[in-house]
Design an enzyme around this catalytic site. Sequence first.
Site, short mmCIF file in Angstrom:
data_model
loop_
_atom_site.label_atom_id
_atom_site.label_comp_id
_atom_site.label_asym_id
_atom_site.label_seq_id
_atom_site.Cartn_x
_atom_site.Cartn_y
_atom_site.Cartn_z
N SER A 244 14.27 -98.95 84.37
CA SER A 244 15.61 -99.54 84.39
C SER A 244 15.65 -100.78 83.50
CB SER A 244 16.00 -99.90 85.82
OG SER A 244 15.97 -98.74 86.63
C1 LIG Z 1 15.37 -94.99 86.78
S1 LIG Z 1 13.84 -94.23 87.07
C2 LIG Z 1 12.63 -95.47 87.44
C3 LIG Z 1 13.07 -96.68 88.12
C4 LIG Z 1 12.00 -97.70 88.38
N1 LIG Z 1 12.65 -98.69 89.18
C5 LIG Z 1 11.52 -98.37 87.09
O1 LIG Z 1 12.24 -99.24 86.62
O2 LIG Z 1 10.45 -98.02 86.58
C6 LIG Z 1 14.07 -93.40 88.62
C7 LIG Z 1 12.84 -92.71 89.13
O3 LIG Z 1 13.18 -91.96 90.30
C8 LIG Z 1 12.33 -90.86 90.35
N2 LIG Z 1 12.88 -89.89 91.32
C9 LIG Z 1 13.97 -89.09 91.21
N3 LIG Z 1 14.14 -88.34 92.31
C10 LIG Z 1 13.11 -88.67 93.16
C11 LIG Z 1 12.74 -88.24 94.46
N4 LIG Z 1 13.42 -87.29 95.13
N5 LIG Z 1 11.64 -88.78 95.03
C12 LIG Z 1 10.91 -89.73 94.35
N6 LIG Z 1 11.21 -90.17 93.12
C13 LIG Z 1 12.31 -89.66 92.53
C14 LIG Z 1 12.26 -90.39 88.91
O4 LIG Z 1 11.12 -89.59 88.64
C15 LIG Z 1 12.21 -91.72 88.17
O5 LIG Z 1 10.89 -92.13 87.90
#
Ligand SMILES: C[S@@+](CC[C@H](N)C(=O)[O-])C[C@H]1O[C@@H](n2cnc3c(N)ncnc32)[C@H](O)[C@@H]1O
Length: 220
Positions: A56
């Site tokens: 993000s």
């Molecule tokens: C915007 S990204 C990463 C956000 C993190 N705060 C960062 O800045 O590195 C959102 C993350 O949510 C994960 N994600 C999506 N659905 C998920 C789920 N059901 N369980 C766990 N992780 C999930 C994705 O793989 C992704 O890495």
Amino acid sequence: MNNNKKMVEHLQQYGVISSEKVARVMETIDRALFVPDRTPAYADCPQEIGYNATISAPHMHATCLQLLEEKLQPGMHALDVGSGTGYLTACFAMLVGPQGRAIGVEHIPELVASSINNIEKSAAAPLLKKGSLSMHVGDGREGWPECAPYDAIHVGAAAPEMPQALLDQLKPGGRMVIPVGNIFQDLKVVDKNPDGSISIRSESSVRYVPLTSRDAQLQS
Ligand SMILES: C[S@@+](CC[C@H](N)C(=O)[O-])C[C@H]1O[C@@H](n2cnc3c(N)ncnc32)[C@H](O)[C@@H]1O
């Protein structure tokens, strides 16, 4: 923008960061350790991290840290769902300290492995080693019941609706910050009152990747 301190100062100048504590923790955890090589680490935008996921933008990290700051006191428990690069989980761990718990849950095993590598290079490494900070592979929609209830829950991906398991794992007096919606999403601030009732307000309109199944994410 060529260093982490300047990135934080920029966010302070533009009024995104008003909290000294949030400024200090974002200075301590160098964002460059969490983005892929040759990515502009300090630009205020999300960056691709593979697997249809992103880290993000710094202003979103700052906003979520400020919304949760009161629930990230030393000794408290924090859950970061969709922990991706591990950046925000590392910030949570620094704030709750060695007596607290910071848990990251991410459903892409490769991202969990790289988040551990990232954290090992950061100021949060000792907390990972001692176990007050831990990163797990799992479906974040189910939370992480082993360390519940949580004072703070952050969800880093947009849920089509409020996940009941996460509401259940929030401590009375605790707060969850979660983007909710499909194409149009609102960043919701969910407070569990001392009597267990729930209050919800919308902070802002946002755009996150979906909180979904691993298969759906990899096929998107
Ligand atoms: C915007 S990204 C990463 C956000 C993190 N705060 C960062 O800045 O590195 C959102 C993350 O949510 C994960 N994600 C999506 N659905 C998920 C789920 N059901 N369980 C766990 N992780 C999930 C994705 O793989 C992704 O890495």
